[in-house]
Motif scaffolding. Structure first.
Motif, PDB file in Angstrom:
ATOM      1  N   ILE A  14      -2.021  -1.193  -6.560  1.00  0.00           N
ATOM      2  CA  ILE A  14      -0.714  -1.059  -5.914  1.00  0.00           C
ATOM      3  C   ILE A  14      -0.614  -1.985  -4.696  1.00  0.00           C
ATOM      4  O   ILE A  14      -1.580  -2.624  -4.309  1.00  0.00           O
ATOM      5  CB  ILE A  14      -0.371   0.407  -5.535  1.00  0.00           C
ATOM      6  CG1 ILE A  14      -1.496   1.031  -4.707  1.00  0.00           C
ATOM      7  CG2 ILE A  14      -0.078   1.223  -6.779  1.00  0.00           C
ATOM      8  CD1 ILE A  14      -1.145   2.390  -4.157  1.00  0.00           C
ATOM      9  N   SER A  15       0.569  -2.045  -4.123  1.00  0.00           N
ATOM     10  CA  SER A  15       0.802  -2.997  -3.041  1.00  0.00           C
ATOM     11  C   SER A  15       1.400  -2.284  -1.831  1.00  0.00           C
ATOM     12  O   SER A  15       2.156  -1.327  -1.970  1.00  0.00           O
ATOM     13  CB  SER A  15       1.769  -4.067  -3.547  1.00  0.00           C
ATOM     14  OG  SER A  15       2.265  -4.797  -2.453  1.00  0.00           O
ATOM     15  N   VAL A  16       1.010  -2.751  -0.636  1.00  0.00           N
ATOM     16  CA  VAL A  16       1.637  -2.229   0.576  1.00  0.00           C
ATOM     17  C   VAL A  16       2.433  -3.338   1.278  1.00  0.00           C
ATOM     18  O   VAL A  16       2.721  -3.261   2.459  1.00  0.00           O
ATOM     19  CB  VAL A  16       0.596  -1.627   1.561  1.00  0.00           C
ATOM     20  CG1 VAL A  16       0.063  -0.306   1.049  1.00  0.00           C
ATOM     21  CG2 VAL A  16      -0.542  -2.594   1.827  1.00  0.00           C
ATOM     22  N   ASP A  57      -0.934  -8.591  -1.514  1.00  0.00           N
ATOM     23  CA  ASP A  57      -0.588  -7.250  -2.006  1.00  0.00           C
ATOM     24  C   ASP A  57      -1.149  -6.182  -1.076  1.00  0.00           C
ATOM     25  O   ASP A  57      -0.591  -5.105  -0.938  1.00  0.00           O
ATOM     26  CB  ASP A  57      -1.171  -7.021  -3.408  1.00  0.00           C
ATOM     27  CG  ASP A  57      -0.350  -7.714  -4.473  1.00  0.00           C
ATOM     28  OD1 ASP A  57       0.820  -8.044  -4.173  1.00  0.00           O
ATOM     29  OD2 ASP A  57      -0.878  -7.947  -5.565  1.00  0.00           O
ATOM     30  N   HIS A  58      -2.303  -6.497  -0.454  1.00  0.00           N
ATOM     31  CA  HIS A  58      -3.003  -5.480   0.332  1.00  0.00           C
ATOM     32  C   HIS A  58      -2.916  -5.698   1.835  1.00  0.00           C
ATOM     33  O   HIS A  58      -3.245  -4.806   2.611  1.00  0.00           O
ATOM     34  CB  HIS A  58      -4.472  -5.422  -0.107  1.00  0.00           C
ATOM     35  CG  HIS A  58      -4.629  -5.046  -1.553  1.00  0.00           C
ATOM     36  ND1 HIS A  58      -5.670  -5.452  -2.328  1.00  0.00           N
ATOM     37  CD2 HIS A  58      -3.820  -4.323  -2.366  1.00  0.00           C
ATOM     38  CE1 HIS A  58      -5.513  -4.968  -3.554  1.00  0.00           C
ATOM     39  NE2 HIS A  58      -4.394  -4.290  -3.601  1.00  0.00           N
TER      40      HIS A  58
END
Ligand SMILES: Cc1ncc(C[n+]2csc(CCOP(=O)(O)OP(=O)(O)O)c2C)c(N)n1
Ligand code: SF4
Ligand code: SF4
Ligand code: SF4
Lengths: 319, 132
Positions: free
Chosen positions: B43-45, B88-89
């Motif tokens: 997932i991405s933040v 993404d992180h």
């Protein structure tokens, strides 16, 4: 161990570590918790059995249905991350004795993480039990001096004069009234083979202590200073700068205690900076710079000086 | 399982970070790992970010300070060299820029084009030297 020791000789070598802790967790930008966790996990190539007590680290890295841990990791309660890991360690030992392990040559490292709320206060009795029973495990306290996850209540690690939500500074109060608990002395008094205080900005000192801890048989306690951008009130890019201020001002001295007695100071700043500079960089101490409370800054300095003097004498005396 | 929300969480839930068995994780680079959908790696933040760090490899001395101090495992280093940033992180905290001893990392507005930033890279102000 030799191979991994060589890996941490310098930062370039260390950067070849493969992470076992993943991004896209929900810790605040700039949170020191994850810098510490990475330094601990990257210090070993062994398999890992990990636990975390409730707190920022736990709620932010196991947000159902996602995990940020590429290792065996358990969360059970706020109070008993330590006993969960101790239970796993005891079971591992028993299965090994019975010859029931699939890979008996691989002994994992057992590590529990907890915030200062979980460690100094609520989980203390469980940790004390684990240390008394002598489990072969490491307990790492992520010491951000506050119950950050539930809104910044004071803990027994909150230093005097800090404004916390349950000890707010204002017209009639300068914030927290009590001195921070000396958890290092308490854990050393258990007769633990290795107890050390670390800070993530001094990565080499920290990794060396973690590796000493991993090489030690029996319970190991690590108190890791974890600067919290949200509750200490500083900008997220300043985490390392604030940590530097803490170690350079000796507010957070770096030392270790072996077998409960032998104390070694592991870092001596070349130029010790005034405690005032450390306090002034954080919103939680802002009120101390008003006329009414300024005398507390001098008191802070005397306390830090006295503690440094005490540590040096203990080191010299070897008792 | 992934269709369930946090409010359908059951006590004793096991989240598996990888698909299938994993034998030698410390010698497996992220790009070769069989991550499961449950791994936060997937997932991405990125939507947290207002500013992002950009890298100018011409200024980089590969000291790896940014790698060790990035709280979000977003500095990608391979064979002792800084390679890129995992957007993404990365949460855009800016620590990497603060600890970089050269002018190799700087924060830019999230929407800024990387090529544009690189072509107008600010001149080195005062090189910060950090010991460790
Ligand atoms: C027995 C129990 N009491 C209270 C809580 C509520 N609680 C959850 S996290 C937390 C604070 C954790 O603080 P700390 O251990 O310092 O970790 P931090 O969040 O600061 O990293 C509290 C009080 C709980 N989960 N369980
Ligand atoms: S509140 Fe503090 S300890 Fe918790 S995630 Fe944010 S910065 Fe980290
Ligand atoms: S801005 Fe923060 S999260 Fe992003 S790469 Fe830099 S240190 Fe890592
Ligand atoms: S801190 Fe700066 S110079 Fe050092 S590796 Fe990172 S980008 Fe390169």
């Amino acid at each position: 161990m030799t191979q991994i020791k060589a890996k941490t000789k310098n930062l370039k070598n260390f950067s070849t570590s493969t992470e076992r802790f993943e991004g896209s967790n929900l810790l605040c930008p700039g949170c020191a918790h994850s810098i510490i966790v990475r330094e601990v996990l990257n210090a070993t190539d062994d398999n890992l059995i990990l636990a975390a007590s409730t707190g920022c680290l736990e709620v932010c890295t196991a947000v159902y249905p996602h995990t940020s841990w590429d290792a065996s990791w358990i969360h059970i309660g706020f109070e008993n991350g330590s006993s969960a890991v101790a239970g796993a360690e005891a079971m591992h030992k028993a299965l090994k004795k019975k010859g029931r392990l699939k890979q008996p040559e691989r002994t994992p490292k057992f590590v529990a993480f907890g915030g200062d709320g979980a460690t100094y206060d609520i989980g203390f009795q469980w940790i004390s039990g684990c240390f008394e029973r002598g489990h072969d495990m490491m307990y790492v306290c992520l010491d951000n001096e506050v119950y950050a996850n539930t809104g910044g209540q004071r803990s027994s690690s909150t230093p005097i004069g800090a404004s916390a939500t349950t000890s707010p500074a204002g017209r009639t109060s300068y914030g927290e009234k009590r001195n921070k608990k000396d958890i290092m002395a308490i854990m050393a008094a258990h007769g633990a083979p290795y107890v050390a205080q670390v800070a993530p900005n001094k990565w080499k000192d920290m990794v060396k202590k973690i590796q000493t801890g991993f090489a030690t048989e029996g319970p190991v306690f690590i108190n890791a200073m974890s600067a919290c951008t949200t509750e200490w009130k500083f900008a997220p890019e300043d985490t390392i700068a604030i940590s530097d201020l803490a170690t350079e001002s000796l507010v957070f001295p770096l030392y270790e205690i072996i077998d409960g007695t032998e104390l070694n100071i592991t870092y001596r700043p070349k130029n010790v900076i005034p405690v005032r500079d450390y306090l002034g960089a954080q919103g939680r101490f802002k009120h101390l710079f008003s006329k009414q409370y300024e005398y507390l800054i001098d008191e802070w300095q005397s306390r830090v000086d006295a503690k440094w003097e005490y540590l040096q004498r203990r080191e010299e005396a070897r008792v | 399982m992934l269709e369930n929300g946090w409010d359908t969480f059951e006590i004793g839930t096991i989240l598996r970070p990888f698909e299938g068995a994993v034998t030698d994780i410390v010698n497996t680079l992220p790009e070769h790992r069989n991550y499961s959908k449950s791994n936060s790696f997937s997932i991405s933040v990125a939507d947290w970010r207002i500013e992002k760090p950009l890298l100018n490899l011409e200024e980089c001395i590969h000291c790896q300070f940014c790698w060790i101090y990035c709280p979000d495992m977003s500095i990608i280093s391979r064979e002792k060299k800084m390679v890129t940033i995992d957007f993404d992180h990365c949460k855009g905290c800016g620590i990497c820029v603060e600890v970089c001893p050269t002018n190799a990392l700087l924060m830019f507005p999230e929407q800024m084009d990387e090529a544009e930033a690189l072509s107008n890279w600010p001149q080195e102000e005062n090189t910060k030297v950090k010991e460790n």
